[in-house]
Design a protein around this motif. Structure first.
Motif, PDB file in Angstrom:
ATOM      1  N   SER A 158       0.836  -1.194   0.000  1.00 25.95           N
ATOM      2  CA  SER A 158       0.000   0.000   0.000  1.00 25.95           C
ATOM      3  C   SER A 158       0.869   1.241   0.000  1.00 25.95           C
ATOM      4  O   SER A 158       1.859   1.322   0.729  1.00 25.95           O
ATOM      5  CB  SER A 158      -0.909   0.009   1.234  1.00 25.95           C
ATOM      6  N   THR A 279      -8.643  -1.975  -8.572  1.00 27.97           N
ATOM      7  CA  THR A 279      -8.261  -2.679  -7.345  1.00 27.97           C
ATOM      8  C   THR A 279      -9.080  -3.948  -7.173  1.00 27.97           C
ATOM      9  O   THR A 279      -8.578  -4.966  -6.680  1.00 27.97           O
ATOM     10  CB  THR A 279      -8.468  -1.759  -6.124  1.00 27.97           C
ATOM     11  N   ARG A 284      -2.864  -3.259  -7.829  1.00 26.90           N
ATOM     12  CA  ARG A 284      -2.512  -2.176  -6.895  1.00 26.90           C
ATOM     13  C   ARG A 284      -2.189  -0.980  -7.755  1.00 26.90           C
ATOM     14  O   ARG A 284      -1.292  -1.027  -8.600  1.00 26.90           O
ATOM     15  CB  ARG A 284      -1.304  -2.576  -6.039  1.00 26.90           C
TER      16      ARG A 284
END
Length: 405
Positions: A158, A279, A284
């Motif tokens: 992330s 997503t 990602r």
């Protein structure tokens, strides 16, 4: 004995965990300087967790400005240095210093500065130079942050932010590979702690020991996502139709970030944001949205050119397949007409967004449609209640007002 000058202290840091020159340290340094120079600090104004790239978005700075304008009796504002005063640039920094001086005869004093030669003209030039350096440092920090986020995304991690609806944040230990769910933090009464924007505060990772990944989360949310794509693919429903179905079935809508919806109702925009987000197909993605300028208050815009996105395939378990996502997300944004309309900067709807519905509270927005029989068609422009047009009859009934009228 020299006369004691009443003053206030202004303290700012970008985060409440900022290690370099913390708020406590800033107050101590300012207090020591004030004591040596015959100033008495009668009040403190402290902005914690506030970016310096904007002056008017800092609550304590706004309060300080109002107090100065009301001609409160303090004669000086003492700040640690130019970067704590603000990183919005030399022009804004000079403007507010001049504003305080002109309106209330209040001086803005930097404890640590090179602009202390005693020559007013030269010190003004040096102050502007320091303001420019402070803004440049802010830009460099933004660039370093961006590089770090891109590097994390390329590794499938992330790059920050709130996970999309249906996903959750999971911390992974860099050395052992063990995982732990980053839960929402509750107060003593068991209620979730919220940020000033109304979003939940969650646990944070251990720096240099863990990184964050996204994983499919709440089973109920996952089922809703699958239902949205099923309605889109199998029935050909548009975003508005899907939102109406979800509202009629009283399904809770997302409640995070910019999706914190009025009355917690689904809208065409909320559904569209899910359908277009890769997503859900296991990607990602970073750089789908950019900012005009620097700082968290700069306006964001969506980048439609996917070649400019940073995308990593199979970064996490998908909720729907790649083929399903491609088929469902193909919409007018990918058409020539859609790209043309997105570039328009002029509008005949000057009142759009300025008039509210007295029933649902949503705004009236401009809309154009063609009416009449073939060969005798004409363009009709109206202001429509967005409560109905984006969320359906679960929120309000249809109402349109003629634009010319």
């Amino acid at each position: 004995m020299e006369k004691i000058i009443p003053a206030v202290g202004y303290v700012r840091c970008s985060t409440d965990m900022q290690s370099e020159t913390s708020p406590v340290q800033q107050k101590q340094i300012i207090s020591e300087w004030a004591l040596k120079n015959n100033y008495e600090i009668c009040e403190w104004y402290t902005d914690i967790g506030k970016s310096g790239t904007s002056f008017e978005k800092r609550p304590e700075f706004v309060r300080l400005k109002k107090d100065a304008e009301s001609r409160t009796k303090f004669k000086a504002v003492i700040v640690l240095d130019e970067s704590r005063w603000g990183r919005a640039g030399a022009s804004d920094s000079i403007y507010y210093k001049a504003h305080f001086k002109k309106i209330a005869n209040v001086d803005v004093i930097m404890v640590r500065t090179i602009a202390n030669t005693g020559n007013p003209t030269f010190d003004t030039m040096l102050g502007a130079f320091e303001g420019g350096l402070s803004q440049e440092e802010s830009k460099k920090k933004s660039e370093r942050t961006y590089d770090g986020c891109v590097s994390a995304v390329r590794n499938g991690h992330s790059g920050g932010g709130i996970p999309p609806y249906g996903f959750r944040r999971v911390a992974v230990n860099r050395f052992t590979g063990t995982k732990r769910l980053l839960n929402i933090i509750n107060n003593a009464d068991g209620q979730p702690l919220l940020t000033e924007k109304g979003t939940n505060i969650t646990e944070q990772i251990r720096p240099k020991e863990e990184y964050v990944v996204w994983e499919p989360g709440d089973p109920g949310e996952i089922e809703v996502v699958k239902k949205i794509f099923e309605l889109r693919l199998n029935f050909g429903y548009g975003y508005m139709k899907i939102a109406k179905i979800l509202n009629d079935e009283k399904i809770d809508c997302p409640r995070r970030g910019r999706w914190n919806s009025k009355d917690q109702k689904w809208s065409s925009g909320t559904v569209g944001a899910i359908v277009r987000n890769p997503t859900y197909a296991g990607f990602r993605v970073y750089d789908r949205k950019k900012r005009h300028g620097i700082g968290k208050y700069a306006r964001r815009f969506l980048v439609y050119d996917q070649s400019k996105w940073v995308m990593v395939e199979n970064a996490h378990d998908p909720i729907i397949s790649m083929d399903e996502w491609k088929a469902a997300s193909a919409s007018k944004e990918n058409s020539a007409r859609g790209r043309l309309s997105s570039r328009r900067f002029d509008s005949p709807y000057l009142l759009s967004g300025l008039v509210n519905c007295s029933h649902c509270g949503f705004r009236f927005v401009g809309k154009s449609q063609t009416i009449g029989a073939p060969g005798n068609r004409k363009r009709r422009r109206t202001y429509d209640d967005s409560g109905f047009t984006t969320k359906g009859s679960a929120v309000c009934s249809f109402m349109a007002v003629d634009a010319e009228l």
